[in-house]
Design a protein around this motif. Structure first.
Motif, PDB file in Angstrom:
ATOM      1  N   GLN A 176       9.961  78.737  22.648  1.00  0.00           N
ATOM      2  CA  GLN A 176      11.030  78.553  21.662  1.00  0.00           C
ATOM      3  C   GLN A 176      11.151  79.779  20.756  1.00  0.00           C
ATOM      4  OE1 GLN A 176      10.494  75.728  18.318  1.00  0.00           O
ATOM      5  NE2 GLN A 176      12.259  74.627  19.181  1.00  0.00           N
ATOM      6  N   PHE A 177      10.026  80.345  20.340  1.00  0.00           N
ATOM      7  CA  PHE A 177       9.997  81.564  19.512  1.00  0.00           C
ATOM      8  C   PHE A 177      10.718  82.713  20.220  1.00  0.00           C
ATOM      9  CE2 PHE A 177       7.610  85.592  19.067  1.00  0.00           C
ATOM     10  CZ  PHE A 177       7.913  85.907  17.761  1.00  0.00           C
ATOM     11  N   VAL A 178      10.399  82.888  21.513  1.00  0.00           N
ATOM     12  CA  VAL A 178      11.028  83.970  22.286  1.00  0.00           C
ATOM     13  C   VAL A 178      12.531  83.758  22.412  1.00  0.00           C
ATOM     14  CG1 VAL A 178      11.138  85.069  24.553  1.00  0.00           C
ATOM     15  CG2 VAL A 178       8.912  84.524  23.536  1.00  0.00           C
ATOM     16  N   TRP A 179      12.939  82.520  22.684  1.00  0.00           N
ATOM     17  CA  TRP A 179      14.362  82.250  22.869  1.00  0.00           C
ATOM     18  C   TRP A 179      15.157  82.365  21.560  1.00  0.00           C
ATOM     19  CZ3 TRP A 179      17.891  82.235  26.480  1.00  0.00           C
ATOM     20  CH2 TRP A 179      17.479  82.202  27.809  1.00  0.00           C
ATOM     21  N   TYR A 180      14.553  82.019  20.444  1.00  0.00           N
ATOM     22  CA  TYR A 180      15.228  82.217  19.151  1.00  0.00           C
ATOM     23  C   TYR A 180      15.516  83.710  18.916  1.00  0.00           C
ATOM     24  CZ  TYR A 180      14.938  77.481  17.226  1.00  0.00           C
ATOM     25  OH  TYR A 180      15.132  76.146  16.970  1.00  0.00           O
ATOM     26  N   ILE A 181      14.523  84.522  19.191  1.00  0.00           N
ATOM     27  CA  ILE A 181      14.702  85.965  19.013  1.00  0.00           C
ATOM     28  C   ILE A 181      15.760  86.495  19.979  1.00  0.00           C
ATOM     29  CG2 ILE A 181      13.594  88.214  19.320  1.00  0.00           C
ATOM     30  CD1 ILE A 181      11.073  87.086  18.148  1.00  0.00           C
ATOM     31  N   LEU A 182      15.654  86.086  21.261  1.00  0.00           N
ATOM     32  CA  LEU A 182      16.596  86.570  22.274  1.00  0.00           C
ATOM     33  C   LEU A 182      18.029  86.134  21.961  1.00  0.00           C
ATOM     34  CD1 LEU A 182      17.119  87.952  24.976  1.00  0.00           C
ATOM     35  CD2 LEU A 182      16.589  85.791  26.117  1.00  0.00           C
ATOM     36  N   ALA A 183      18.205  84.855  21.623  1.00  0.00           N
ATOM     37  CA  ALA A 183      19.554  84.327  21.372  1.00  0.00           C
ATOM     38  C   ALA A 183      20.191  84.978  20.144  1.00  0.00           C
ATOM     39  CB  ALA A 183      19.504  82.815  21.199  1.00  0.00           C
ATOM     40  N   THR A 184      19.434  85.110  19.060  1.00  0.00           N
ATOM     41  CA  THR A 184      19.994  85.720  17.842  1.00  0.00           C
ATOM     42  C   THR A 184      20.229  87.209  18.026  1.00  0.00           C
ATOM     43  OG1 THR A 184      17.727  85.886  16.955  1.00  0.00           O
ATOM     44  CG2 THR A 184      19.074  84.010  16.241  1.00  0.00           C
ATOM     45  N   HIS A 185      19.403  87.847  18.866  1.00  0.00           N
ATOM     46  CA  HIS A 185      19.638  89.267  19.138  1.00  0.00           C
ATOM     47  C   HIS A 185      20.936  89.456  19.935  1.00  0.00           C
ATOM     48  CE1 HIS A 185      18.814  93.479  19.721  1.00  0.00           C
ATOM     49  NE2 HIS A 185      18.903  93.335  21.032  1.00  0.00           N
ATOM     50  N   LEU A 186      21.172  88.573  20.896  1.00  0.00           N
ATOM     51  CA  LEU A 186      22.436  88.625  21.633  1.00  0.00           C
ATOM     52  C   LEU A 186      23.621  88.371  20.695  1.00  0.00           C
ATOM     53  CD1 LEU A 186      21.462  86.703  24.901  1.00  0.00           C
ATOM     54  CD2 LEU A 186      21.926  89.158  24.671  1.00  0.00           C
ATOM     55  N   LEU A 187      23.438  87.453  19.745  1.00  0.00           N
ATOM     56  CA  LEU A 187      24.488  87.199  18.758  1.00  0.00           C
ATOM     57  C   LEU A 187      24.757  88.445  17.927  1.00  0.00           C
ATOM     58  CD1 LEU A 187      26.398  85.341  17.185  1.00  0.00           C
ATOM     59  CD2 LEU A 187      24.414  84.563  15.843  1.00  0.00           C
ATOM     60  N   ARG A 188      23.698  89.101  17.486  1.00  0.00           N
ATOM     61  CA  ARG A 188      23.849  90.336  16.709  1.00  0.00           C
ATOM     62  C   ARG A 188      24.573  91.403  17.519  1.00  0.00           C
ATOM     63  NH1 ARG A 188      20.413  94.956  16.602  1.00  0.00           N
ATOM     64  NH2 ARG A 188      20.629  96.193  14.677  1.00  0.00           N
ATOM     65  N   PHE A 189      24.215  91.522  18.794  1.00  0.00           N
ATOM     66  CA  PHE A 189      24.858  92.508  19.668  1.00  0.00           C
ATOM     67  C   PHE A 189      26.364  92.241  19.762  1.00  0.00           C
ATOM     68  CE2 PHE A 189      26.324  93.804  23.904  1.00  0.00           C
ATOM     69  CZ  PHE A 189      25.982  95.143  23.882  1.00  0.00           C
ATOM     70  N   GLY A 190      26.724  90.966  19.935  1.00  0.00           N
ATOM     71  CA  GLY A 190      28.134  90.611  20.013  1.00  0.00           C
ATOM     72  C   GLY A 190      28.882  90.878  18.711  1.00  0.00           C
ATOM     73  N   LEU A 191      28.229  90.578  17.596  1.00  0.00           N
ATOM     74  CA  LEU A 191      28.864  90.823  16.289  1.00  0.00           C
ATOM     75  C   LEU A 191      29.125  92.310  16.061  1.00  0.00           C
ATOM     76  CD1 LEU A 191      26.825  88.347  14.049  1.00  0.00           C
ATOM     77  CD2 LEU A 191      29.204  88.106  14.760  1.00  0.00           C
TER      78      LEU A 191
ATOM     79  N   LEU B  76      23.853  83.320   8.394  1.00  0.00           N
ATOM     80  CA  LEU B  76      24.279  83.453   7.005  1.00  0.00           C
ATOM     81  C   LEU B  76      23.527  84.598   6.324  1.00  0.00           C
ATOM     82  CD1 LEU B  76      26.004  82.267   4.706  1.00  0.00           C
ATOM     83  CD2 LEU B  76      24.058  80.806   4.126  1.00  0.00           C
ATOM     84  N   ILE B  77      22.210  84.643   6.524  1.00  0.00           N
ATOM     85  CA  ILE B  77      21.413  85.732   5.947  1.00  0.00           C
ATOM     86  C   ILE B  77      21.856  87.079   6.507  1.00  0.00           C
ATOM     87  CG2 ILE B  77      19.088  86.723   5.849  1.00  0.00           C
ATOM     88  CD1 ILE B  77      18.025  83.832   5.828  1.00  0.00           C
ATOM     89  N   TYR B  78      22.109  87.114   7.815  1.00  0.00           N
ATOM     90  CA  TYR B  78      22.545  88.364   8.465  1.00  0.00           C
ATOM     91  C   TYR B  78      23.868  88.852   7.886  1.00  0.00           C
ATOM     92  CZ  TYR B  78      24.058  91.533  12.180  1.00  0.00           C
ATOM     93  OH  TYR B  78      24.514  92.622  12.872  1.00  0.00           O
ATOM     94  N   MET B  79      24.834  87.945   7.741  1.00  0.00           N
ATOM     95  CA  MET B  79      26.150  88.342   7.255  1.00  0.00           C
ATOM     96  C   MET B  79      26.112  88.743   5.779  1.00  0.00           C
ATOM     97  SD  MET B  79      28.860  85.754   9.106  1.00  0.00           S
ATOM     98  CE  MET B  79      29.439  86.139  10.774  1.00  0.00           C
ATOM     99  N   VAL B  80      25.392  87.957   4.974  1.00  0.00           N
ATOM    100  CA  VAL B  80      25.290  88.288   3.545  1.00  0.00           C
ATOM    101  C   VAL B  80      24.620  89.634   3.362  1.00  0.00           C
ATOM    102  CG1 VAL B  80      24.174  87.644   1.379  1.00  0.00           C
ATOM    103  CG2 VAL B  80      25.332  85.906   2.740  1.00  0.00           C
ATOM    104  N   TRP B  81      23.568  89.887   4.139  1.00  0.00           N
ATOM    105  CA  TRP B  81      22.861  91.175   4.051  1.00  0.00           C
ATOM    106  C   TRP B  81      23.812  92.331   4.346  1.00  0.00           C
ATOM    107  CZ3 TRP B  81      18.380  93.428   2.597  1.00  0.00           C
ATOM    108  CH2 TRP B  81      18.107  94.697   3.108  1.00  0.00           C
TER     109      TRP B  81
END
Length: 412
Positions: A52-67, A196-201
């Motif tokens: 689960q830890f690995v997938w959270y990192i992978l999924a949010t990293h893909l989200l960041r890449f798309g953003l 939310l933290i990512y966008m606010v930052w």
């Protein structure tokens, strides 16, 4: 860029790692007997946390890449809200099902392990109830809901999730369907907090960058304004000086030649200080003394010069050619308009932690309320260099005595 990337990955690992540790901590406190007493279940639970830890990192990293690819920071607020909702939903689904599929395909699924345990429990309950070799599963088809057999079917199903269909084949139906939705909703909440933290930052970073760009732009504008003011000062001074020399050419050529030499000294000095923002008062006084000596050749006994300079102020810095501009105004608008001439007095001192520079001259301010170029340029330069820390006051202190007073910060 590399520094930001390193910082991003540190935040990713520490953030999701902290969430994993919190999970482990609460399970250890409140569900230790269920997850940790059985060796295989403990192993699967820990592996599930890691997956689960690995997938959270992978999924949010893909989200960041798309953003970043979409350049979301330039979107309108409505588009950002829509992007936020879509990002949370897609990333939440990817992380949830990605972890479950990975755990199952690698043989590390705690859910599958518990499901198998429940199956063995269902088989055992059949034996305990003495119906393992009967057709009790046909109770529902025979509409015998009140029969003992139907009750047995429901009890086994409710306790384990397993039951036999009308063909006698074991089927599974999760009796805790609400847990799935709670898990999914909680997963969405976690992703929403991350996003939310990512966008606010990034909004704060953009605002900070915009502020720095604004400050740099203001600095460039101030430098350009200062250069523009200096470019006006030098021609203005040259024009008046040449007029003074022209008046001496016919009357006294020798003195005119001496005046030209003094003018060249002044111009040489002004070229040297043209690129400076400030210069020591001592150096500025050399230029002023040459200028006043040049003007004294024209006015002769009509111009009287007084200097009251505190030696402690000689190292204080002033804008280049500023004192010369005030002296020039004193002669042009004061002495030059008096039939009998008059006096120009220059005073420098330090009072109440303020560097005071005063130019007094014989004359009157008159009724014209429009400020001349000399005073305007001086005010502009003081504002650009010192902001509200400096000011210029021009006033009539006696009937025939005008004073231009400048206050500036003391330079230690």
């Amino acid at each position: 860029m590399q520094k930001n990337t390193i910082r991003y990955w540190i935040c990713q690992v520490l953030g999701w790692g902290s969430w994993t540790i919190i999970n482990l901590f609460f399970v250890y406190l409140f569900a230790q007997d269920y997850y940790f007493n059985d060796t295989e279940k403990r192993r699967l639970f820990l592996m599930g946390l890691f997956i689960q830890f690995v997938w959270y990192i992978l999924a949010t990293h893909l989200l960041r890449f798309g953003l970043k690819k979409a350049n979301w920071i330039q979107f309108s607020i409505n588009k950002v809200i829509g992007l936020f909702v879509a990002g949370v939903f897609i990333t939440g689904m990817v992380s949830y099902y990605g972890a479950r599929i990975t755990a199952k395909s690698t043989g590390n699924s705690l859910i599958q392990y518990e499901k198998n345990e429940d199956f063995h429990d269902a088989v055992q309950k059949e034996k305990e109830k003495g119906v393992s070799n009967t057709s009790y599963y046909l109770a529902k088809a025979n509409n015998s809901k009140d029969s003992i057999n139907y009750s047995i079917v429901q009890r086994i199903k409710k306790a384990t999730g397993w039951y036999r269909n009308e063909k006698g084949v074991w089927q599974y139906e999760d009796q805790r369907k609400g847990r799935f939705w709670w898990d999914m909703i909680f997963n969405f909440i976690l992703i929403a907090l991350w996003l939310l933290i990512y966008m606010v930052w990034h909004y704060l970073e953009r605002n900070r960058k915009d502020e720095l760009d604004k400050l740099n732009l203001e600095k460039i504008v101030k430098e350009m304004e200062l250069k523009t003011i200096k470019s006006h000062i030098n021609p203005h001074f040259i024009f008046n000086s040449l007029n003074s020399i022209r008046a001496l050419v016919d009357e006294n050529p020798a003195r005119a030649r001496s005046a030209i030499t003094q003018l060249s000294n002044i111009l040489r000095s002004s070229l040297k200080v043209g690129k400076m923002e400030t210069m020591p008062l001592e150096a500025e006084l050399l230029i002023v003394k040459d200028y006043l000596a040049l003007e004294q050749m024209r006015f002769e006994e009509r111009l009287r010069i007084q200097m009251d300079i505190d030696p402690k102020t000689l190292h204080q810095h002033v804008p280049p050619m500023m004192l010369q501009t005030l002296a020039e105004n004193a002669i042009k608008h004061g002495i030059g308009k008096q039939m009998d001439g008059g006096m120009v007095r220059i005073i420098s001192k330090i009072t109440d932690q303020k560097f005071i520079l005063i130019v007094q001259n014989t004359g009157t301010l008159g009724t014209n309320t429009t400020e001349g170029f000399g005073f305007k340029s001086t005010r502009d330069r003081l504002k650009i260099l010192f902001g509200n820390g400096a000011n210029l006051q021009v006033k009539q202190i006696e009937k025939l005595l005008v004073e231009a007073k400048i206050e500036m910060p003391v330079r230690e």
